[in-house]
Design a protein around this motif. Structure first.
Motif, PDB file in Angstrom:
ATOM      1  N   LYS A  34      39.342 116.693  72.362  1.00 37.41           N
ATOM      2  CA  LYS A  34      39.157 117.203  71.116  1.00 37.41           C
ATOM      3  C   LYS A  34      39.340 116.101  69.965  1.00 37.41           C
ATOM      4  O   LYS A  34      40.289 115.548  69.712  1.00 37.41           O
ATOM      5  CB  LYS A  34      40.006 118.555  70.879  1.00 37.41           C
ATOM      6  CG  LYS A  34      39.732 119.472  71.656  1.00 37.41           C
ATOM      7  CD  LYS A  34      40.705 120.620  71.455  1.00 37.41           C
ATOM      8  CE  LYS A  34      40.562 121.982  72.279  1.00 37.41           C
ATOM      9  NZ  LYS A  34      41.367 122.961  72.000  1.00 37.41           N
ATOM     10  N   VAL A  35      38.200 116.070  69.183  1.00 45.11           N
ATOM     11  CA  VAL A  35      38.145 114.938  68.247  1.00 45.11           C
ATOM     12  C   VAL A  35      37.457 115.736  66.738  1.00 45.11           C
ATOM     13  O   VAL A  35      36.666 116.418  66.831  1.00 45.11           O
ATOM     14  CB  VAL A  35      37.137 113.892  68.610  1.00 45.11           C
ATOM     15  CG1 VAL A  35      37.029 112.758  67.560  1.00 45.11           C
ATOM     16  CG2 VAL A  35      37.745 113.183  69.685  1.00 45.11           C
ATOM     17  N   ASN A  36      38.062 115.230  65.832  1.00 45.98           N
ATOM     18  CA  ASN A  36      37.689 115.728  64.376  1.00 45.98           C
ATOM     19  C   ASN A  36      37.750 114.282  63.617  1.00 45.98           C
ATOM     20  O   ASN A  36      38.660 113.851  63.278  1.00 45.98           O
ATOM     21  CB  ASN A  36      38.600 116.649  63.844  1.00 45.98           C
ATOM     22  CG  ASN A  36      38.177 117.146  62.447  1.00 45.98           C
ATOM     23  OD1 ASN A  36      36.984 117.126  62.209  1.00 45.98           O
ATOM     24  ND2 ASN A  36      39.048 117.844  61.625  1.00 45.98           N
ATOM     25  N   ILE A  37      36.638 113.895  63.239  1.00 44.54           N
ATOM     26  CA  ILE A  37      36.415 112.705  62.363  1.00 44.54           C
ATOM     27  C   ILE A  37      35.789 112.885  61.252  1.00 44.54           C
ATOM     28  O   ILE A  37      34.713 113.878  61.034  1.00 44.54           O
ATOM     29  CB  ILE A  37      35.342 111.932  63.056  1.00 44.54           C
ATOM     30  CG1 ILE A  37      35.914 111.340  64.625  1.00 44.54           C
ATOM     31  CG2 ILE A  37      35.101 110.590  62.273  1.00 44.54           C
ATOM     32  CD1 ILE A  37      34.876 110.611  65.521  1.00 44.54           C
ATOM     33  N   PHE A  38      36.507 112.681  60.062  1.00 46.28           N
ATOM     34  CA  PHE A  38      35.959 112.891  58.832  1.00 46.28           C
ATOM     35  C   PHE A  38      36.378 112.097  57.715  1.00 46.28           C
ATOM     36  O   PHE A  38      37.182 110.982  58.034  1.00 46.28           O
ATOM     37  CB  PHE A  38      36.737 114.204  58.151  1.00 46.28           C
ATOM     38  CG  PHE A  38      38.122 114.455  58.155  1.00 46.28           C
ATOM     39  CD1 PHE A  38      38.968 114.216  57.274  1.00 46.28           C
ATOM     40  CD2 PHE A  38      38.780 114.427  59.588  1.00 46.28           C
ATOM     41  CE1 PHE A  38      40.106 113.909  57.132  1.00 46.28           C
ATOM     42  CE2 PHE A  38      40.181 114.770  59.472  1.00 46.28           C
ATOM     43  CZ  PHE A  38      41.145 114.411  58.354  1.00 46.28           C
ATOM     44  N   TYR A  46      39.186 109.384  58.983  1.00 40.91           N
ATOM     45  CA  TYR A  46      40.363 109.648  59.596  1.00 40.91           C
ATOM     46  C   TYR A  46      39.705 110.293  60.943  1.00 40.91           C
ATOM     47  O   TYR A  46      38.607 111.084  61.088  1.00 40.91           O
ATOM     48  CB  TYR A  46      41.054 111.021  58.820  1.00 40.91           C
ATOM     49  CG  TYR A  46      41.536 110.541  57.700  1.00 40.91           C
ATOM     50  CD1 TYR A  46      43.031 109.997  57.593  1.00 40.91           C
ATOM     51  CD2 TYR A  46      40.927 110.454  56.343  1.00 40.91           C
ATOM     52  CE1 TYR A  46      43.722 109.634  56.318  1.00 40.91           C
ATOM     53  CE2 TYR A  46      41.612 110.055  55.055  1.00 40.91           C
ATOM     54  CZ  TYR A  46      42.673 109.656  55.148  1.00 40.91           C
ATOM     55  OH  TYR A  46      43.226 109.290  54.063  1.00 40.91           O
ATOM     56  N   LEU A  47      40.614 109.984  61.862  1.00 38.14           N
ATOM     57  CA  LEU A  47      39.990 110.545  63.234  1.00 38.14           C
ATOM     58  C   LEU A  47      41.378 111.242  63.821  1.00 38.14           C
ATOM     59  O   LEU A  47      42.411 110.684  64.088  1.00 38.14           O
ATOM     60  CB  LEU A  47      39.833 109.497  64.112  1.00 38.14           C
ATOM     61  CG  LEU A  47      39.268 109.786  65.552  1.00 38.14           C
ATOM     62  CD1 LEU A  47      38.392 108.763  65.915  1.00 38.14           C
ATOM     63  CD2 LEU A  47      40.432 109.643  66.623  1.00 38.14           C
ATOM     64  N   GLN A  48      41.233 112.585  64.092  1.00 38.83           N
ATOM     65  CA  GLN A  48      42.102 113.346  64.892  1.00 38.83           C
ATOM     66  C   GLN A  48      41.813 113.569  66.184  1.00 38.83           C
ATOM     67  O   GLN A  48      40.587 114.099  66.419  1.00 38.83           O
ATOM     68  CB  GLN A  48      42.201 114.759  63.886  1.00 38.83           C
ATOM     69  CG  GLN A  48      43.224 115.665  64.422  1.00 38.83           C
ATOM     70  CD  GLN A  48      43.348 116.962  63.622  1.00 38.83           C
ATOM     71  OE1 GLN A  48      42.372 117.080  62.785  1.00 38.83           O
ATOM     72  NE2 GLN A  48      44.382 117.752  63.776  1.00 38.83           N
ATOM     73  N   GLU A  50      42.965 114.979  70.042  1.00 41.91           N
ATOM     74  CA  GLU A  50      43.919 115.520  70.919  1.00 41.91           C
ATOM     75  C   GLU A  50      43.336 115.400  72.516  1.00 41.91           C
ATOM     76  O   GLU A  50      42.338 115.864  72.776  1.00 41.91           O
ATOM     77  CB  GLU A  50      43.851 117.252  70.700  1.00 41.91           C
ATOM     78  CG  GLU A  50      44.654 117.882  71.847  1.00 41.91           C
ATOM     79  CD  GLU A  50      44.708 119.346  71.459  1.00 41.91           C
ATOM     80  OE1 GLU A  50      45.149 120.073  72.573  1.00 41.91           O
ATOM     81  OE2 GLU A  50      44.549 119.825  70.368  1.00 41.91           O
ATOM     82  N   THR A  79      48.446 113.774  71.020  1.00 38.62           N
ATOM     83  CA  THR A  79      47.630 114.261  69.630  1.00 38.62           C
ATOM     84  C   THR A  79      47.965 113.182  68.701  1.00 38.62           C
ATOM     85  O   THR A  79      49.260 112.876  68.455  1.00 38.62           O
ATOM     86  CB  THR A  79      48.118 115.610  69.300  1.00 38.62           C
ATOM     87  OG1 THR A  79      47.756 116.441  70.352  1.00 38.62           O
ATOM     88  CG2 THR A  79      47.472 116.094  68.187  1.00 38.62           C
ATOM     89  N   ARG A 107      30.322 110.383  66.871  1.00 37.73           N
ATOM     90  CA  ARG A 107      29.952 111.059  65.539  1.00 37.73           C
ATOM     91  C   ARG A 107      29.550 110.075  64.663  1.00 37.73           C
ATOM     92  O   ARG A 107      30.027 108.736  64.657  1.00 37.73           O
ATOM     93  CB  ARG A 107      31.388 111.756  64.836  1.00 37.73           C
ATOM     94  CG  ARG A 107      31.848 112.801  65.850  1.00 37.73           C
ATOM     95  CD  ARG A 107      31.150 114.111  65.585  1.00 37.73           C
ATOM     96  NE  ARG A 107      31.965 115.318  66.162  1.00 37.73           N
ATOM     97  CZ  ARG A 107      31.805 115.709  67.098  1.00 37.73           C
ATOM     98  NH1 ARG A 107      30.822 115.212  68.253  1.00 37.73           N
ATOM     99  NH2 ARG A 107      32.479 116.925  67.727  1.00 37.73           N
TER     100      ARG A 107
END
Length: 112
Positions: A34-38, A46-48, A50, A79, A107
């Motif tokens: 699971k990745v959230n890049i913003f 930022y790259l979150q 899990e 994480t 992304r």
């Protein structure tokens, strides 16, 4: 007597197999990262991440020409929140690639 022994052995074998299956039922094997890049500002990305799988995760930042600007491997089962200072990079599109053995996410983030 011999039939009784065979019946007991058969019941024991079936019970053991059933319990082994029940034990694994609660453990879901997941390979998806699971990745959230913003981008909060034009200079910080930022790259979150899990990683629920038992594998290492590769993170790469790639420019428009396909050249890898940054690459690192993070440990399994964690994480994290990574921060990248992109203030020194020229304006343009950049790809952020996160992958493990079974899964890849790419992304694109535009730096203005």
């Amino acid at each position: 007597m011999k039939a009784l022994k065979l019946t007991v052995i058969a019941i024991f074998a079936l019970t053991t197999a059933a319990l082994a299956h029940v034990d694994k039922a609660g453990k879901e094997e997941r390979t998806e990262v699971k990745v959230n890049i913003f981008s909060h500002t034009n200079d910080m990305v930022y790259l979150q991440l899990e990683n629920p799988a038992d594998s290492k995760v590769q993170i790469a930042i790639i420019d428009q020409k396909g050249e890898t600007l940054h690459s690192e491997t993070v440990k399994k089962d964690l994480t994290i929140l990574k921060r990248f200072d992109v203030s020194a990079l020229p304006s343009g599109m950049y790809s952020y690639k996160v992958s493990n053995e079974d899964y890849t996410i790419i992304r694109k983030i535009e730096k203005k």
